[in-house]
Write a protein that holds these residues in place. Structure first.
Motif, PDB file in Angstrom:
ATOM      1  N   GLN A 185      -3.546  -5.050   1.230  1.00 32.85           N
ATOM      2  CA  GLN A 185      -3.450  -5.437   2.638  1.00 32.85           C
ATOM      3  C   GLN A 185      -4.230  -4.499   3.546  1.00 32.85           C
ATOM      4  O   GLN A 185      -4.857  -4.929   4.518  1.00 32.85           O
ATOM      5  CB  GLN A 185      -1.979  -5.478   3.070  1.00 32.85           C
ATOM      6  CG  GLN A 185      -1.166  -6.569   2.372  1.00 32.85           C
ATOM      7  CD  GLN A 185       0.306  -6.528   2.762  1.00 32.85           C
ATOM      8  OE1 GLN A 185       0.788  -5.535   3.320  1.00 32.85           O
ATOM      9  NE2 GLN A 185       1.024  -7.598   2.454  1.00 32.85           N
ATOM     10  N   THR A 186      -4.226  -3.202   3.223  1.00 36.00           N
ATOM     11  CA  THR A 186      -4.863  -2.217   4.097  1.00 36.00           C
ATOM     12  C   THR A 186      -6.290  -1.864   3.676  1.00 36.00           C
ATOM     13  O   THR A 186      -7.078  -1.388   4.495  1.00 36.00           O
ATOM     14  CB  THR A 186      -4.041  -0.916   4.124  1.00 36.00           C
ATOM     15  OG1 THR A 186      -4.022  -0.344   2.802  1.00 36.00           O
ATOM     16  CG2 THR A 186      -2.600  -1.206   4.561  1.00 36.00           C
ATOM     17  N   GLY A 187      -6.598  -2.074   2.396  1.00 34.71           N
ATOM     18  CA  GLY A 187      -7.911  -1.680   1.880  1.00 34.71           C
ATOM     19  C   GLY A 187      -7.974  -0.220   1.485  1.00 34.71           C
ATOM     20  O   GLY A 187      -9.002   0.270   1.007  1.00 34.71           O
ATOM     21  N   ASN A 188      -6.862   0.505   1.672  1.00 35.41           N
ATOM     22  CA  ASN A 188      -6.792   1.919   1.320  1.00 35.41           C
ATOM     23  C   ASN A 188      -5.912   2.088   0.082  1.00 35.41           C
ATOM     24  O   ASN A 188      -4.707   1.832   0.125  1.00 35.41           O
ATOM     25  CB  ASN A 188      -6.210   2.719   2.489  1.00 35.41           C
ATOM     26  CG  ASN A 188      -6.224   4.220   2.226  1.00 35.41           C
ATOM     27  OD1 ASN A 188      -6.387   4.660   1.086  1.00 35.41           O
ATOM     28  ND2 ASN A 188      -6.056   5.008   3.273  1.00 35.41           N
ATOM     29  N   PHE A 189      -6.504   2.555  -1.022  1.00 43.26           N
ATOM     30  CA  PHE A 189      -5.784   2.642  -2.286  1.00 43.26           C
ATOM     31  C   PHE A 189      -5.306   4.067  -2.601  1.00 43.26           C
ATOM     32  O   PHE A 189      -4.916   4.349  -3.730  1.00 43.26           O
ATOM     33  CB  PHE A 189      -6.672   2.125  -3.430  1.00 43.26           C
ATOM     34  CG  PHE A 189      -6.797   0.631  -3.451  1.00 43.26           C
ATOM     35  CD1 PHE A 189      -6.054  -0.132  -4.340  1.00 43.26           C
ATOM     36  CD2 PHE A 189      -7.652  -0.020  -2.580  1.00 43.26           C
ATOM     37  CE1 PHE A 189      -6.163  -1.509  -4.367  1.00 43.26           C
ATOM     38  CE2 PHE A 189      -7.766  -1.404  -2.592  1.00 43.26           C
ATOM     39  CZ  PHE A 189      -7.016  -2.150  -3.492  1.00 43.26           C
ATOM     40  N   GLN A 190      -5.320   4.943  -1.598  1.00 45.33           N
ATOM     41  CA  GLN A 190      -4.950   6.335  -1.823  1.00 45.33           C
ATOM     42  C   GLN A 190      -3.516   6.468  -2.315  1.00 45.33           C
ATOM     43  O   GLN A 190      -3.231   7.182  -3.273  1.00 45.33           O
ATOM     44  CB  GLN A 190      -5.137   7.145  -0.539  1.00 45.33           C
ATOM     45  CG  GLN A 190      -4.807   8.631  -0.688  1.00 45.33           C
ATOM     46  CD  GLN A 190      -5.710   9.335  -1.692  1.00 45.33           C
ATOM     47  OE1 GLN A 190      -6.931   9.195  -1.638  1.00 45.33           O
ATOM     48  NE2 GLN A 190      -5.117  10.087  -2.617  1.00 45.33           N
ATOM     49  N   ASP A 191      -2.570   5.793  -1.648  1.00 40.40           N
ATOM     50  CA  ASP A 191      -1.167   5.884  -2.047  1.00 40.40           C
ATOM     51  C   ASP A 191      -0.952   5.290  -3.444  1.00 40.40           C
ATOM     52  O   ASP A 191      -0.115   5.774  -4.213  1.00 40.40           O
ATOM     53  CB  ASP A 191      -0.268   5.174  -1.039  1.00 40.40           C
ATOM     54  CG  ASP A 191      -0.153   5.937   0.272  1.00 40.40           C
ATOM     55  OD1 ASP A 191      -0.512   7.126   0.286  1.00 40.40           O
ATOM     56  OD2 ASP A 191       0.290   5.337   1.270  1.00 40.40           O
ATOM     57  N   PHE A 192      -1.705   4.246  -3.754  1.00 37.02           N
ATOM     58  CA  PHE A 192      -1.583   3.631  -5.080  1.00 37.02           C
ATOM     59  C   PHE A 192      -2.030   4.588  -6.179  1.00 37.02           C
ATOM     60  O   PHE A 192      -1.315   4.802  -7.161  1.00 37.02           O
ATOM     61  CB  PHE A 192      -2.399   2.343  -5.137  1.00 37.02           C
ATOM     62  CG  PHE A 192      -2.572   1.794  -6.527  1.00 37.02           C
ATOM     63  CD1 PHE A 192      -1.514   1.208  -7.201  1.00 37.02           C
ATOM     64  CD2 PHE A 192      -3.804   1.875  -7.167  1.00 37.02           C
ATOM     65  CE1 PHE A 192      -1.664   0.714  -8.488  1.00 37.02           C
ATOM     66  CE2 PHE A 192      -3.972   1.374  -8.449  1.00 37.02           C
ATOM     67  CZ  PHE A 192      -2.898   0.796  -9.109  1.00 37.02           C
ATOM     68  N   VAL A 193      -3.198   5.194  -5.998  1.00 40.74           N
ATOM     69  CA  VAL A 193      -3.717   6.073  -7.058  1.00 40.74           C
ATOM     70  C   VAL A 193      -2.911   7.372  -7.157  1.00 40.74           C
ATOM     71  O   VAL A 193      -3.006   8.078  -8.162  1.00 40.74           O
ATOM     72  CB  VAL A 193      -5.215   6.399  -6.867  1.00 40.74           C
ATOM     73  CG1 VAL A 193      -6.045   5.128  -6.907  1.00 40.74           C
ATOM     74  CG2 VAL A 193      -5.458   7.182  -5.597  1.00 40.74           C
ATOM     75  N   SER A 194      -2.102   7.676  -6.134  1.00 36.47           N
ATOM     76  CA  SER A 194      -1.242   8.854  -6.236  1.00 36.47           C
ATOM     77  C   SER A 194      -0.198   8.681  -7.335  1.00 36.47           C
ATOM     78  O   SER A 194       0.393   9.663  -7.790  1.00 36.47           O
ATOM     79  CB  SER A 194      -0.548   9.130  -4.898  1.00 36.47           C
ATOM     80  OG  SER A 194       0.413   8.126  -4.611  1.00 36.47           O
ATOM     81  N   LEU A 195       0.015   7.426  -7.761  1.00 39.21           N
ATOM     82  CA  LEU A 195       0.958   7.143  -8.837  1.00 39.21           C
ATOM     83  C   LEU A 195       0.257   7.018 -10.190  1.00 39.21           C
ATOM     84  O   LEU A 195       0.855   6.568 -11.166  1.00 39.21           O
ATOM     85  CB  LEU A 195       1.729   5.850  -8.543  1.00 39.21           C
ATOM     86  CG  LEU A 195       2.655   5.893  -7.326  1.00 39.21           C
ATOM     87  CD1 LEU A 195       3.337   4.552  -7.121  1.00 39.21           C
ATOM     88  CD2 LEU A 195       3.699   6.997  -7.486  1.00 39.21           C
ATOM     89  N   LEU A 196      -1.012   7.448 -10.239  1.00 46.81           N
ATOM     90  CA  LEU A 196      -1.751   7.465 -11.494  1.00 46.81           C
ATOM     91  C   LEU A 196      -1.913   8.905 -11.969  1.00 46.81           C
ATOM     92  O   LEU A 196      -1.978   9.830 -11.160  1.00 46.81           O
ATOM     93  CB  LEU A 196      -3.141   6.838 -11.315  1.00 46.81           C
ATOM     94  CG  LEU A 196      -3.224   5.416 -10.765  1.00 46.81           C
ATOM     95  CD1 LEU A 196      -4.692   4.978 -10.672  1.00 46.81           C
ATOM     96  CD2 LEU A 196      -2.440   4.446 -11.631  1.00 46.81           C
ATOM     97  N   THR A 197      -2.010   9.095 -13.256  1.00 46.98           N
ATOM     98  CA  THR A 197      -2.322  10.422 -13.785  1.00 46.98           C
ATOM     99  C   THR A 197      -3.777  10.744 -13.488  1.00 46.98           C
ATOM    100  O   THR A 197      -4.587   9.845 -13.237  1.00 46.98           O
ATOM    101  CB  THR A 197      -2.074  10.474 -15.305  1.00 46.98           C
ATOM    102  OG1 THR A 197      -2.922   9.510 -15.951  1.00 46.98           O
ATOM    103  CG2 THR A 197      -0.616  10.175 -15.633  1.00 46.98           C
TER     104      THR A 197
END
Length: 297
Positions: A185-197
């Motif tokens: 929705q936002t186009g910003n994947f920073q918070d998503f990748v924070s849950l990746l190793t």
């Protein structure tokens, strides 16, 4: 005879689908193989069969082994990474009935099985997943018990050698689903990748029929750049639906009433992070999910 065959079908179709799906990594092929097996069974003299379960499991296993011989040649010329077909688990329309949601049907587990040879896969599924004794596995595969023990041991080593990825308790991938939906929705994947190793891996399967990353994407920053890039081009536009994919929370992108993309995750053991993202875009491997969507819409 017809009534008896119907009872046998209802009793064992789920089990046979379980074997075929784990062996072949394809929902559609597993369903077809089970149907074909019972069609063939009706032409055989089954009066002297004393153990229908063992007989049918042996039949489906050997059919899978024969099928995998030809499949190996196809995969040698497959464009990009080959991934198993995702299984959308819905109360409305499960293939071959309700499949037990456990670690051994998780998408990550199916990917691991692809690292095994066809015979190793057969022994491992019969022994580890279905719990058959070695003498029973040997009889089904026309091998010695000693040989089956060696094959199983070799398969266990292969399954566990990759950073000890193995049959652990399924991690909770729901937070990743929520973060990904927000990122779209936002186009910003920073918070998503924070849950990746840090060393997370993204594997895409387009089968040469969809434009996707042919090579594995290594590292969370590169994964972020990839998703933000394709989002900017509009490739992630559509209706995103959260579903259970192989027993874990995953996502289906729907366009024109059909599944356009499936995303699922492999969770780090005992950690709220994902170390693998699997992106299925091959339309041939999304037909089952499109069919399920049409039934529940």
């Amino acid at each position: 005879m017809e009534m008896e065959m119907e009872m046998v079908y209802r009793t064992y179709k789920h089990l046979l689908f379980t074997v075929a799906y784990r062996m072949l990594g394809s929902v559609s092929e597993a369903e077809d193989m089970v149907q074909d097996l019972f069609a063939t069974l009706q032409t055989l003299d089954t009066d002297n069969i004393t153990n229908h379960k063992a007989y049918l499991v042996k039949m489906i296993t050997n059919r899978c082994l024969n099928d995998l011989k030809s499949a190996r040649k196809k995969r040698e010329v497959y464009v990009g990474a080959w991934l198993p077909e995702p299984l959308l688990m819905s109360n409305h329309a499960d293939p071959m009935g309700q499949v037990v949601q456990d670690e051994t049907i998780s998408y990550a587990f199916l990917v691991l099985l692809q690292e095994l040879s066809s015979v190793e896969r057969a022994v491992f599924v019969l022994r580890e997943v279905l719990g058959y004794e070695y003498n029973e596995v040997a009889e089904m595969l026309n091998k010695t018990e000693i040989n089956c023990r060696k094959i199983y041991s070799r398969a266990k080593v292969k399954i566990n050698q990759d950073n000890e990825r193995s049959l652990g308790k399924l991690g909770d991938s729901q937070p990743l689903v929520q973060k990904f939906l927000s990122a779209v929705q936002t186009g910003n994947f920073q918070d998503f990748v924070s849950l990746l190793t840090e060393d997370a891996v993204l594997v895409s399967d387009g089968g040469g029929k969809r434009r996707t990353a042919i090579h594995t994407i290594l590292g969370k920053q590169r994964i972020q750049a990839l998703f933000e890039g394709i989002a900017g081009k509009g490739s992630l536009q559509g209706q995103w639906l959260p579903f259970l994919i192989n027993g874990q929370a995953g996502l289906v992108l729907v366009k024109d009433h059909k599944a356009d993309m499936v995303i699922c995750f492999e969770m780090e053991k005992h950690q709220p992070q994902a170390n693998h993202i699997y992106q299925m875009m091959n339309p041939d491997k999304l037909q089952h999910i499109s069919s399920v969507l049409s039934q529940i819409s």
